[in-house]
Design an enzyme around this catalytic site. Structure first.
Site, PDB file in Angstrom:
ATOM      1  N   GLY A  84       6.231  -0.936 -11.086  1.00 14.30           N
ATOM      2  CA  GLY A  84       6.316  -0.032  -9.924  1.00 14.30           C
ATOM      3  C   GLY A  84       5.668  -0.672  -8.700  1.00 14.30           C
ATOM      4  O   GLY A  84       6.252  -0.700  -7.609  1.00 14.30           O
ATOM      5  N   HIS A  85       4.447  -1.198  -8.887  1.00 16.79           N
ATOM      6  CA  HIS A  85       3.776  -1.874  -7.766  1.00 16.79           C
ATOM      7  C   HIS A  85       4.588  -3.086  -7.312  1.00 16.79           C
ATOM      8  O   HIS A  85       4.743  -3.342  -6.117  1.00 16.79           O
ATOM      9  CB  HIS A  85       2.392  -2.380  -8.195  1.00 16.79           C
ATOM     10  N   MET A 113       6.596   4.569 -14.873  1.00 18.34           N
ATOM     11  CA  MET A 113       5.491   3.620 -15.011  1.00 18.34           C
ATOM     12  C   MET A 113       4.268   4.123 -14.261  1.00 18.34           C
ATOM     13  O   MET A 113       4.372   4.660 -13.160  1.00 18.34           O
ATOM     14  CB  MET A 113       5.915   2.266 -14.483  1.00 18.34           C
ATOM     15  N   GLY A 116      -4.619  -1.174  -7.899  1.00 15.62           N
ATOM     16  CA  GLY A 116      -4.601  -2.283  -8.852  1.00 15.62           C
ATOM     17  C   GLY A 116      -4.030  -1.915 -10.206  1.00 15.62           C
ATOM     18  O   GLY A 116      -3.373  -0.892 -10.366  1.00 15.62           O
ATOM     19  N   TYR A 117      -4.303  -2.776 -11.178  1.00 19.22           N
ATOM     20  CA  TYR A 117      -3.733  -2.723 -12.523  1.00 19.22           C
ATOM     21  C   TYR A 117      -2.207  -2.601 -12.426  1.00 19.22           C
ATOM     22  O   TYR A 117      -1.595  -1.627 -12.852  1.00 19.22           O
ATOM     23  CB  TYR A 117      -4.332  -1.589 -13.376  1.00 19.22           C
ATOM     24  N   ASP A 145       4.662   9.331  -6.905  1.00 13.30           N
ATOM     25  CA  ASP A 145       3.627  10.205  -6.351  1.00 13.30           C
ATOM     26  C   ASP A 145       4.222  10.990  -5.189  1.00 13.30           C
ATOM     27  O   ASP A 145       3.891  10.754  -4.019  1.00 13.30           O
ATOM     28  CB  ASP A 145       2.427   9.367  -5.908  1.00 13.30           C
ATOM     29  N   GLN A 169       1.880  12.767  -2.773  1.00 11.80           N
ATOM     30  CA  GLN A 169       1.181  11.766  -1.958  1.00 11.80           C
ATOM     31  C   GLN A 169       2.084  11.310  -0.810  1.00 11.80           C
ATOM     32  O   GLN A 169       1.643  11.154   0.330  1.00 11.80           O
ATOM     33  CB  GLN A 169       0.792  10.585  -2.848  1.00 11.80           C
ATOM     34  N   GLY A 201       5.363   4.692  -3.424  1.00  9.56           N
ATOM     35  CA  GLY A 201       6.235   4.928  -4.578  1.00  9.56           C
ATOM     36  C   GLY A 201       6.597   6.411  -4.695  1.00  9.56           C
ATOM     37  O   GLY A 201       5.745   7.288  -4.492  1.00  9.56           O
ATOM     38  N   HIS A 249       1.834  -2.734 -12.331  1.00 10.82           N
ATOM     39  CA  HIS A 249       2.980  -2.666 -13.239  1.00 10.82           C
ATOM     40  C   HIS A 249       4.221  -2.855 -12.373  1.00 10.82           C
ATOM     41  O   HIS A 249       4.100  -3.026 -11.139  1.00 10.82           O
ATOM     42  CB  HIS A 249       2.989  -1.340 -14.002  1.00 10.82           C
TER      43      HIS A 249
HETATM   44  O1  PAF Z   1      -1.173   5.638  -5.162  1.00 15.83           O
HETATM   45  C1  PAF Z   1      -2.277   5.048  -5.216  1.00 15.83           C
HETATM   46  O2  PAF Z   1      -2.452   4.080  -5.963  1.00 15.83           O
HETATM   47  C2  PAF Z   1      -3.423   5.525  -4.340  1.00 15.83           C
HETATM   48  O3  PAF Z   1      -3.442   6.914  -4.240  1.00 15.83           O
HETATM   49  C3  PAF Z   1      -3.452   4.868  -2.939  1.00 15.83           C
HETATM   50  C4  PAF Z   1      -2.230   5.241  -2.111  1.00 15.83           C
HETATM   51  C5  PAF Z   1      -3.550   3.376  -3.089  1.00 15.83           C
HETATM   52  C6  PAF Z   1      -4.694   5.348  -2.172  1.00 15.83           C
HETATM   53  O4  PAF Z   1      -5.870   5.003  -2.843  1.00 15.83           O
END
Ligand code: PAF
Length: 289
Positions: free
Chosen positions: A36-37, A184, A31-32, A150, A153, A147, A34
């Site tokens: 990027g999301h 961002m 959430g929150y 990360d 990740q 994204g 920007h």
């Molecule tokens: O990148 C994130 O916002 C978090 O690590 C994710 C992938 C939603 C897992 O909680």
């Protein structure tokens, strides 16, 4: 846009969607939102028939000293932004829906979870892999959107998808940046104004690294020294790490070649920022004499 909080309800809706032969794109978030999301949502909307976005601030990926409690949350703002992007379903589970009492099962993607950020955030990627595996089992998407900001990740989740045979594609979307180059992040809002002014040095240093690598400097030590010196001289940021590794295996590279990830983590005050660039260097052709 439907906001769904129950797993049973979400599965019911998505089963109907799948039965009609429609494809599902999934964007997991905390959430929150920007830009990027939003760019992940837009890509999912372009590629697939139905876009599902989850919002869940996952306690399992925060260390005891980290910012779980103060992580920014604003469902009203997020849902109006998602609605504008024509997201089809916003999945907002609560803690007891995700981690029921007596919860015991975690996913550990070995080795690559321990390096880079993992060295400083023990347990973080175990928390990330676990929640994403759970969400994938709930949503069963055709495509998972992540994204590039990360980067570790991405490497951890790609390894998990491969190793556990999740039947889906992973699509990685480029990092969105502010006009001055700062990547961002929901955490940028913690930056004090002076630190906010200095923070773009991270991307300037990474771009300089890209230029140096492209123009023939292949020594990882020299590239890292240049990045560290730029950050030290041009800001008050405290470097946690600067690393040159292979993009997928995260193995350290002494000589830069192939798929190179240059990644860093730097503290500005109490705010920890990460950023990276990916560079592809084709193997030099052997000229026959
Ligand atoms: O990148 C994130 O916002 C978090 O690590 C994710 C992938 C939603 C897992 O909680």
């Amino acid at each position: 846009m439907r906001i769904i909080t129950s797993i049973t309800q979400l599965r019911k809706v998505l089963n109907q969607v799948r039965r009609k032969g429609k494809t599902i794109g999934f964007v997991p978030t905390m959430g929150y939102f920007h830009e990027g999301h939003l760019s992940l949502m837009r890509q999912a909307k372009r590629d697939t028939d139905l876009c599902v976005v989850s919002i869940y601030v996952n306690p399992a990926q925060f260390g005891p000293q980290e910012d779980f409690k103060k992580y920014p949350r604003d469902l009203k703002r997020d849902s109006s932004m998602a609605r504008k992007e024509n997201v089809d379903i916003l999945f907002v589970p609560s803690d007891n829906v995700i981690y029921s009492e007596g919860y015991l099962t975690y996913i550990d993607v070995e080795k690559i979870s321990q390096w880079l950020c993992g060295r400083f955030r023990p347990g973080h990627f175990k928390g990330v892999a676990t929640i994403v595996a759970k969400l994938l089992n709930i949503v069963w998407p055709d495509v998972l959107y992540l994204g590039q900001k990360d980067a570790q990740q991405v490497a951890v989740l790609k390894a998990m998808v491969r190793d556990l045979n999740f039947p889906l594609k992973v699509k990685v979307v480029a990092t969105k940046r502010e006009a001055d180059g700062l990547a961002m992040s929901s955490r940028n809002k913690y930056l004090l104004s002076d630190h906010r002014r200095q923070a773009p040095v991270l991307y300037r240093a990474l771009q300089q690294a890209r230029r140096m690598v492209k123009s023939g400097e292949h020594s990882s030590a020299k590239i890292k020294a240049m990045i560290q010196s730029m950050i030290k001289h041009q800001s008050s940021g405290k470097i946690q790490y600067v690393a040159c590794v292979h993009t997928d295996t995260l193995q350290e590279l002494k000589t830069l070649e192939g798929k190179i990830l240059i990644a860093l983590a730097v503290f500005f005050g109490k705010t920890r920022l990460i950023d990276n660039v990916v560079i592809r260097l084709h193997a030099r052709k052997q000229h026959k004499s």
